[in-house]
Design a protein around this motif. Structure first.
Motif, PDB file in Angstrom:
ATOM      1  N   VAL A  58       7.675   0.844 -22.649  1.00 34.19           N
ATOM      2  CA  VAL A  58       7.586   2.193 -22.090  1.00 34.19           C
ATOM      3  C   VAL A  58       8.960   2.522 -21.527  1.00 34.19           C
ATOM      4  O   VAL A  58       9.458   1.834 -20.646  1.00 34.19           O
ATOM      5  CB  VAL A  58       6.509   2.284 -20.982  1.00 34.19           C
ATOM      6  CG1 VAL A  58       6.480   3.677 -20.383  1.00 34.19           C
ATOM      7  CG2 VAL A  58       5.148   1.905 -21.529  1.00 34.19           C
ATOM      8  N   GLU A  59       9.591   3.567 -22.074  1.00 34.56           N
ATOM      9  CA  GLU A  59      10.924   3.978 -21.638  1.00 34.56           C
ATOM     10  C   GLU A  59      10.810   5.247 -20.806  1.00 34.56           C
ATOM     11  O   GLU A  59      10.199   6.226 -21.236  1.00 34.56           O
ATOM     12  CB  GLU A  59      11.824   4.240 -22.844  1.00 34.56           C
ATOM     13  CG  GLU A  59      12.004   3.042 -23.748  1.00 34.56           C
ATOM     14  CD  GLU A  59      12.792   3.385 -24.999  1.00 34.56           C
ATOM     15  OE1 GLU A  59      13.891   3.974 -24.864  1.00 34.56           O
ATOM     16  OE2 GLU A  59      12.304   3.085 -26.092  1.00 34.56           O
ATOM     17  N   LEU A  60      11.408   5.226 -19.618  1.00 38.08           N
ATOM     18  CA  LEU A  60      11.399   6.379 -18.719  1.00 38.08           C
ATOM     19  C   LEU A  60      12.841   6.772 -18.426  1.00 38.08           C
ATOM     20  O   LEU A  60      13.618   5.961 -17.940  1.00 38.08           O
ATOM     21  CB  LEU A  60      10.675   6.032 -17.408  1.00 38.08           C
ATOM     22  CG  LEU A  60       9.236   5.543 -17.528  1.00 38.08           C
ATOM     23  CD1 LEU A  60       8.744   5.014 -16.200  1.00 38.08           C
ATOM     24  CD2 LEU A  60       8.351   6.651 -18.025  1.00 38.08           C
ATOM     25  N   GLU A  61      13.181   8.014 -18.723  1.00 33.62           N
ATOM     26  CA  GLU A  61      14.536   8.502 -18.468  1.00 33.62           C
ATOM     27  C   GLU A  61      14.537   9.411 -17.250  1.00 33.62           C
ATOM     28  O   GLU A  61      13.525  10.011 -16.896  1.00 33.62           O
ATOM     29  CB  GLU A  61      15.064   9.269 -19.683  1.00 33.62           C
ATOM     30  CG  GLU A  61      15.280   8.413 -20.896  1.00 33.62           C
ATOM     31  CD  GLU A  61      15.893   9.206 -22.049  1.00 33.62           C
ATOM     32  OE1 GLU A  61      16.573  10.233 -21.787  1.00 33.62           O
ATOM     33  OE2 GLU A  61      15.681   8.809 -23.198  1.00 33.62           O
ATOM     34  N   ARG A  62      15.704   9.539 -16.639  1.00 36.35           N
ATOM     35  CA  ARG A  62      15.843  10.450 -15.490  1.00 36.35           C
ATOM     36  C   ARG A  62      15.566  11.886 -15.881  1.00 36.35           C
ATOM     37  O   ARG A  62      15.064  12.667 -15.098  1.00 36.35           O
ATOM     38  CB  ARG A  62      17.263  10.359 -14.919  1.00 36.35           C
ATOM     39  CG  ARG A  62      17.423   9.295 -13.891  1.00 36.35           C
ATOM     40  CD  ARG A  62      18.798   9.352 -13.324  1.00 36.35           C
ATOM     41  NE  ARG A  62      19.711   8.864 -14.360  1.00 36.35           N
ATOM     42  CZ  ARG A  62      20.985   8.636 -14.194  1.00 36.35           C
ATOM     43  NH1 ARG A  62      21.546   8.863 -13.049  1.00 36.35           N
ATOM     44  NH2 ARG A  62      21.733   8.178 -15.168  1.00 36.35           N
ATOM     45  N   SER A  63      15.897  12.234 -17.124  1.00 38.10           N
ATOM     46  CA  SER A  63      15.714  13.616 -17.577  1.00 38.10           C
ATOM     47  C   SER A  63      14.240  13.987 -17.726  1.00 38.10           C
ATOM     48  O   SER A  63      13.913  15.160 -17.919  1.00 38.10           O
ATOM     49  CB  SER A  63      16.431  13.818 -18.912  1.00 38.10           C
ATOM     50  OG  SER A  63      15.840  12.996 -19.914  1.00 38.10           O
ATOM     51  N   ARG A 103      18.122   3.766 -14.222  1.00 36.66           N
ATOM     52  CA  ARG A 103      18.433   3.755 -12.791  1.00 36.66           C
ATOM     53  C   ARG A 103      18.372   5.187 -12.264  1.00 36.66           C
ATOM     54  O   ARG A 103      18.914   6.107 -12.859  1.00 36.66           O
ATOM     55  CB  ARG A 103      19.833   3.189 -12.562  1.00 36.66           C
ATOM     56  CG  ARG A 103      20.109   2.945 -11.084  1.00 36.66           C
ATOM     57  CD  ARG A 103      21.479   2.419 -10.843  1.00 36.66           C
ATOM     58  NE  ARG A 103      21.698   1.174 -11.577  1.00 36.66           N
ATOM     59  CZ  ARG A 103      22.892   0.640 -11.766  1.00 36.66           C
ATOM     60  NH1 ARG A 103      23.953   1.226 -11.311  1.00 36.66           N
ATOM     61  NH2 ARG A 103      23.017  -0.484 -12.432  1.00 36.66           N
ATOM     62  N   GLY A 104      17.653   5.381 -11.171  1.00 34.00           N
ATOM     63  CA  GLY A 104      17.496   6.714 -10.587  1.00 34.00           C
ATOM     64  C   GLY A 104      16.137   7.330 -10.874  1.00 34.00           C
ATOM     65  O   GLY A 104      15.813   8.380 -10.328  1.00 34.00           O
ATOM     66  N   VAL A 105      15.330   6.699 -11.730  1.00 36.52           N
ATOM     67  CA  VAL A 105      13.976   7.200 -11.986  1.00 36.52           C
ATOM     68  C   VAL A 105      13.127   6.906 -10.753  1.00 36.52           C
ATOM     69  O   VAL A 105      13.117   5.776 -10.262  1.00 36.52           O
ATOM     70  CB  VAL A 105      13.360   6.516 -13.236  1.00 36.52           C
ATOM     71  CG1 VAL A 105      11.890   6.847 -13.371  1.00 36.52           C
ATOM     72  CG2 VAL A 105      14.112   6.930 -14.481  1.00 36.52           C
ATOM     73  N   PRO A 106      12.433   7.894 -10.209  1.00 37.45           N
ATOM     74  CA  PRO A 106      11.611   7.647  -9.017  1.00 37.45           C
ATOM     75  C   PRO A 106      10.530   6.610  -9.301  1.00 37.45           C
ATOM     76  O   PRO A 106       9.933   6.586 -10.380  1.00 37.45           O
ATOM     77  CB  PRO A 106      10.981   9.002  -8.707  1.00 37.45           C
ATOM     78  CG  PRO A 106      11.672   9.993  -9.550  1.00 37.45           C
ATOM     79  CD  PRO A 106      12.376   9.282 -10.651  1.00 37.45           C
ATOM     80  N   PHE A 107      10.286   5.759  -8.331  1.00 35.91           N
ATOM     81  CA  PHE A 107       9.291   4.707  -8.490  1.00 35.91           C
ATOM     82  C   PHE A 107       7.893   5.283  -8.675  1.00 35.91           C
ATOM     83  O   PHE A 107       7.021   4.634  -9.248  1.00 35.91           O
ATOM     84  CB  PHE A 107       9.337   3.752  -7.294  1.00 35.91           C
ATOM     85  CG  PHE A 107       8.758   2.411  -7.595  1.00 35.91           C
ATOM     86  CD1 PHE A 107       9.372   1.546  -8.481  1.00 35.91           C
ATOM     87  CD2 PHE A 107       7.574   2.011  -7.001  1.00 35.91           C
ATOM     88  CE1 PHE A 107       8.835   0.311  -8.769  1.00 35.91           C
ATOM     89  CE2 PHE A 107       7.020   0.769  -7.276  1.00 35.91           C
ATOM     90  CZ  PHE A 107       7.656  -0.083  -8.167  1.00 35.91           C
ATOM     91  N   SER A 108       7.687   6.508  -8.229  1.00 35.75           N
ATOM     92  CA  SER A 108       6.378   7.146  -8.389  1.00 35.75           C
ATOM     93  C   SER A 108       6.042   7.388  -9.863  1.00 35.75           C
ATOM     94  O   SER A 108       4.863   7.560 -10.202  1.00 35.75           O
ATOM     95  CB  SER A 108       6.337   8.465  -7.626  1.00 35.75           C
ATOM     96  OG  SER A 108       7.310   9.358  -8.122  1.00 35.75           O
ATOM     97  N   ARG A 109       7.039   7.391 -10.743  1.00 30.24           N
ATOM     98  CA  ARG A 109       6.781   7.521 -12.181  1.00 30.24           C
ATOM     99  C   ARG A 109       6.486   6.166 -12.815  1.00 30.24           C
ATOM    100  O   ARG A 109       5.888   6.098 -13.889  1.00 30.24           O
ATOM    101  CB  ARG A 109       7.979   8.154 -12.894  1.00 30.24           C
ATOM    102  CG  ARG A 109       8.146   9.621 -12.573  1.00 30.24           C
ATOM    103  CD  ARG A 109       9.311  10.237 -13.296  1.00 30.24           C
ATOM    104  NE  ARG A 109       9.203  10.089 -14.735  1.00 30.24           N
ATOM    105  CZ  ARG A 109      10.256  10.168 -15.559  1.00 30.24           C
ATOM    106  NH1 ARG A 109      11.461  10.375 -15.080  1.00 30.24           N
ATOM    107  NH2 ARG A 109      10.096  10.013 -16.846  1.00 30.24           N
ATOM    108  N   ILE A 110       6.900   5.083 -12.157  1.00 28.20           N
ATOM    109  CA  ILE A 110       6.698   3.734 -12.694  1.00 28.20           C
ATOM    110  C   ILE A 110       5.335   3.176 -12.290  1.00 28.20           C
ATOM    111  O   ILE A 110       4.686   2.467 -13.052  1.00 28.20           O
ATOM    112  CB  ILE A 110       7.841   2.805 -12.215  1.00 28.20           C
ATOM    113  CG1 ILE A 110       9.181   3.327 -12.740  1.00 28.20           C
ATOM    114  CG2 ILE A 110       7.615   1.369 -12.646  1.00 28.20           C
ATOM    115  CD1 ILE A 110      10.382   2.617 -12.162  1.00 28.20           C
ATOM    116  N   VAL A 111       4.878   3.526 -11.090  1.00 23.88           N
ATOM    117  CA  VAL A 111       3.641   2.967 -10.538  1.00 23.88           C
ATOM    118  C   VAL A 111       2.420   3.206 -11.437  1.00 23.88           C
ATOM    119  O   VAL A 111       1.635   2.273 -11.649  1.00 23.88           O
ATOM    120  CB  VAL A 111       3.407   3.486  -9.106  1.00 23.88           C
ATOM    121  CG1 VAL A 111       2.021   3.120  -8.603  1.00 23.88           C
ATOM    122  CG2 VAL A 111       4.467   2.947  -8.176  1.00 23.88           C
TER     123      VAL A 111
END
Length: 133
Positions: A58-63, A103-111
């Motif tokens: 699962v890839e999460l970008e800042r954008s 780096r910089g992605v809010p942890f609320s998106r990872i949880v």
């Protein structure tokens, strides 16, 4: 006319058919294997040296872009796509979800990703880069 017949079996083993089969199996496994492709991100740093096998990425970008196994999905559909990907894994108890968060992605998106993996009894790991120092 006393002709003698030779009933001896040939003691040599022909390897050509075996090498053909091995070559075909090699091509089959190369074509059906799933290569993990992670785009270069600015990952958080860690001292950990653990390398774990992965089933789902699962890839999460800042954008705001999200990819599940290299397939771009929207943020709202991400958990459904992850749930479907986990159901496709044969052994869900030994499945590993690798979270590649820039780096910089809010942890609320990872949880939510970690919570869904925990519900399905799969391991969730966060990809990091080694700390230089």
């Amino acid at each position: 006319m006393g002709l003698k017949r030779s009933n001896r079996a040939n003691a040599q083993f022909n390897m050509s058919s075996l090498t053909d089969i091995i070559f075909l199996l090699l091509i089959f496994f190369m074509l059906t294997s799933n290569f993990v492709q992670i785009r270069p991100f600015d990952l958080p740093q860690s001292d950990s040296q653990t390398v774990a096998p992965t089933n789902i990425v699962v890839e999460l970008e800042r954008s705001g872009a999200v990819r599940v196994n290299s397939i771009e999905v929207s943020e709202t559909v991400m958990l459904h796509a992850l749930r479907d990907a986990l159901e496709e894994v044969n052994d869900q108890a030994n499945a590993t979800v690798t979270i590649v968060a820039e780096r910089g992605v809010p942890f609320s998106r990872i949880v939510p990703v970690m919570n869904l993996a925990a519900e399905r009894k799969a391991r969730a790991i966060i990809a990091t880069e080694p700390r230089r120092g």
